[in-house]
Scaffold this motif. Structure first.
Motif, PDB file in Angstrom:
ATOM      1  N   ASN A  30      -1.280 -10.024  -1.896  1.00 40.36           N
ATOM      2  CA  ASN A  30      -1.877 -10.771  -0.794  1.00 40.36           C
ATOM      3  C   ASN A  30      -0.772 -11.229   0.151  1.00 40.36           C
ATOM      4  N   LEU A  31      -0.798 -10.713   1.391  1.00 36.00           N
ATOM      5  CA  LEU A  31       0.267 -11.018   2.347  1.00 36.00           C
ATOM      6  C   LEU A  31      -0.312 -11.512   3.663  1.00 36.00           C
ATOM      7  N   ALA A  32       0.524 -12.134   4.456  1.00 36.51           N
ATOM      8  CA  ALA A  32       0.133 -12.565   5.800  1.00 36.51           C
ATOM      9  C   ALA A  32      -0.043 -11.334   6.685  1.00 36.51           C
ATOM     10  N   GLY A  33      -0.882 -11.444   7.694  1.00 40.48           N
ATOM     11  CA  GLY A  33      -1.043 -10.353   8.646  1.00 40.48           C
ATOM     12  C   GLY A  33      -2.199  -9.434   8.333  1.00 40.48           C
ATOM     13  N   ASP A  34      -2.212  -8.294   9.013  1.00 40.09           N
ATOM     14  CA  ASP A  34      -3.326  -7.346   8.927  1.00 40.09           C
ATOM     15  C   ASP A  34      -3.282  -6.435   7.704  1.00 40.09           C
ATOM     16  N   HIS A  35      -2.131  -6.293   7.079  1.00 39.48           N
ATOM     17  CA  HIS A  35      -1.981  -5.359   5.960  1.00 39.48           C
ATOM     18  C   HIS A  35      -1.574  -6.106   4.697  1.00 39.48           C
ATOM     19  N   ASN A  36      -2.009  -5.589   3.551  1.00 39.69           N
ATOM     20  CA  ASN A  36      -1.646  -6.221   2.283  1.00 39.69           C
ATOM     21  C   ASN A  36      -0.571  -5.405   1.568  1.00 39.69           C
ATOM     22  N   GLY A  37      -0.214  -5.862   0.380  1.00 37.29           N
ATOM     23  CA  GLY A  37       0.818  -5.185  -0.386  1.00 37.29           C
ATOM     24  C   GLY A  37       0.428  -3.799  -0.843  1.00 37.29           C
ATOM     25  N   ILE A  38      -0.865  -3.572  -1.046  1.00 38.52           N
ATOM     26  CA  ILE A  38      -1.325  -2.246  -1.446  1.00 38.52           C
ATOM     27  C   ILE A  38      -1.092  -1.251  -0.311  1.00 38.52           C
ATOM     28  N   TRP A  39      -1.347  -1.665   0.917  1.00 36.44           N
ATOM     29  CA  TRP A  39      -1.070  -0.820   2.082  1.00 36.44           C
ATOM     30  C   TRP A  39       0.404  -0.441   2.113  1.00 36.44           C
TER      31      TRP A  39
ATOM     32  N   ASP B 126      -3.657   2.937  -8.527  1.00 34.34           N
ATOM     33  CA  ASP B 126      -3.756   4.094  -7.640  1.00 34.34           C
ATOM     34  C   ASP B 126      -2.463   4.322  -6.852  1.00 34.34           C
ATOM     35  N   THR B 127      -1.635   3.288  -6.708  1.00 34.85           N
ATOM     36  CA  THR B 127      -0.385   3.419  -5.969  1.00 34.85           C
ATOM     37  C   THR B 127       0.790   3.799  -6.876  1.00 34.85           C
ATOM     38  N   ALA B 128       0.537   3.938  -8.171  1.00 40.67           N
ATOM     39  CA  ALA B 128       1.568   4.317  -9.165  1.00 40.67           C
ATOM     40  C   ALA B 128       2.790   3.386  -9.108  1.00 40.67           C
ATOM     41  N   PRO B 129       2.572   2.077  -9.296  1.00 38.15           N
ATOM     42  CA  PRO B 129       3.712   1.160  -9.259  1.00 38.15           C
ATOM     43  C   PRO B 129       4.640   1.386 -10.442  1.00 38.15           C
TER      44      PRO B 129
ATOM     45  N   THR C 132      -8.897  -5.134  -8.500  1.00 41.14           N
ATOM     46  CA  THR C 132      -7.544  -5.155  -7.939  1.00 41.14           C
ATOM     47  C   THR C 132      -6.602  -4.309  -8.780  1.00 41.14           C
ATOM     48  N   LEU C 133      -6.708  -4.425 -10.101  1.00 47.29           N
ATOM     49  CA  LEU C 133      -5.829  -3.644 -10.976  1.00 47.29           C
ATOM     50  C   LEU C 133      -6.029  -2.141 -10.770  1.00 47.29           C
ATOM     51  N   GLU C 134      -7.261  -1.716 -10.537  1.00 47.28           N
ATOM     52  CA  GLU C 134      -7.520  -0.304 -10.287  1.00 47.28           C
ATOM     53  C   GLU C 134      -6.851   0.141  -8.981  1.00 47.28           C
TER      54      GLU C 134
ATOM     55  N   ASN D 117      11.088   7.861  -2.397  1.00 45.70           N
ATOM     56  CA  ASN D 117      11.156   7.777  -3.851  1.00 45.70           C
ATOM     57  C   ASN D 117      11.795   6.429  -4.195  1.00 45.70           C
ATOM     58  N   LEU D 118      11.082   5.374  -3.858  1.00 44.67           N
ATOM     59  CA  LEU D 118      11.599   4.013  -3.988  1.00 44.67           C
ATOM     60  C   LEU D 118      10.728   3.236  -4.972  1.00 44.67           C
ATOM     61  N   PRO D 119      11.319   2.726  -6.047  1.00 40.24           N
ATOM     62  CA  PRO D 119      10.515   1.969  -7.007  1.00 40.24           C
ATOM     63  C   PRO D 119      10.069   0.626  -6.446  1.00 40.24           C
ATOM     64  N   PHE D 120       8.860   0.223  -6.846  1.00 40.96           N
ATOM     65  CA  PHE D 120       8.365  -1.101  -6.489  1.00 40.96           C
ATOM     66  C   PHE D 120       7.591  -1.697  -7.656  1.00 40.96           C
ATOM     67  N   VAL D 121       7.647  -3.018  -7.716  1.00 39.75           N
ATOM     68  CA  VAL D 121       6.959  -3.777  -8.761  1.00 39.75           C
ATOM     69  C   VAL D 121       6.090  -4.809  -8.069  1.00 39.75           C
ATOM     70  N   TYR D 122       4.820  -4.846  -8.445  1.00 41.20           N
ATOM     71  CA  TYR D 122       3.920  -5.866  -7.916  1.00 41.20           C
ATOM     72  C   TYR D 122       4.164  -7.192  -8.614  1.00 41.20           C
ATOM     73  N   LEU D 123       4.207  -8.259  -7.840  1.00 40.85           N
ATOM     74  CA  LEU D 123       4.253  -9.630  -8.348  1.00 40.85           C
ATOM     75  C   LEU D 123       3.020 -10.323  -7.781  1.00 40.85           C
ATOM     76  N   THR D 124       2.029 -10.585  -8.621  1.00 39.68           N
ATOM     77  CA  THR D 124       0.788 -11.141  -8.102  1.00 39.68           C
ATOM     78  C   THR D 124       0.031 -11.914  -9.162  1.00 39.68           C
ATOM     79  N   ALA D 125      -0.790 -12.828  -8.714  1.00 42.13           N
ATOM     80  CA  ALA D 125      -1.658 -13.581  -9.611  1.00 42.13           C
ATOM     81  C   ALA D 125      -2.997 -12.881  -9.801  1.00 42.13           C
TER      82      ALA D 125
END
Length: 101
Positions: free
Chosen positions: A55-64, A94-97, A88-90, A74-82
């Protein structure tokens, strides 16, 4: 250690995370509360890992942002979220974190 970019819309959480990372000898190469700003900065930096809120400020979220990262780098990312609800988990899966906290 690692060069990390932090994407978190809550300023106090972002600051605390950055402090913790730097206290553990990681380099924070940038941070943003907005996915669109983060995307512009990520494209122009040498980064080892992105820590990404959903959940982020603005028009786009972290999933976007995760979808953009996955498509282009080819950049690794880790979600940090409540968020932990099944829907949401599905979407996150889908983004293969590289991880989820």
């Amino acid at each position: 250690m690692y060069k990390i970019y932090v994407v978190e819309d809550m300023a106090i959480s972002r600051a605390a995370l950055i402090d913790m990372l730097e206290d553990n000898d990681h380099t924070v190469v940038g941070s943003s509360a907005r996915a669109d700003k983060a995307w512009l900065e990520i494209k122009n930096q040498d980064i080892d890992l992105v820590l990404l809120d959903v959940n982020l400020a603005g028009d786009h979220n972290g999933i976007w942002l995760a979808q953009k990262i996955r498509k282009s780098y080819n950049l690794p990312f880790v979600y940090l979220t409540a968020y932990g609800d099944p829907g949401t988990l599905e979407k996150l899966q889908d983004t293969a974190p590289n991880g989820y906290l």
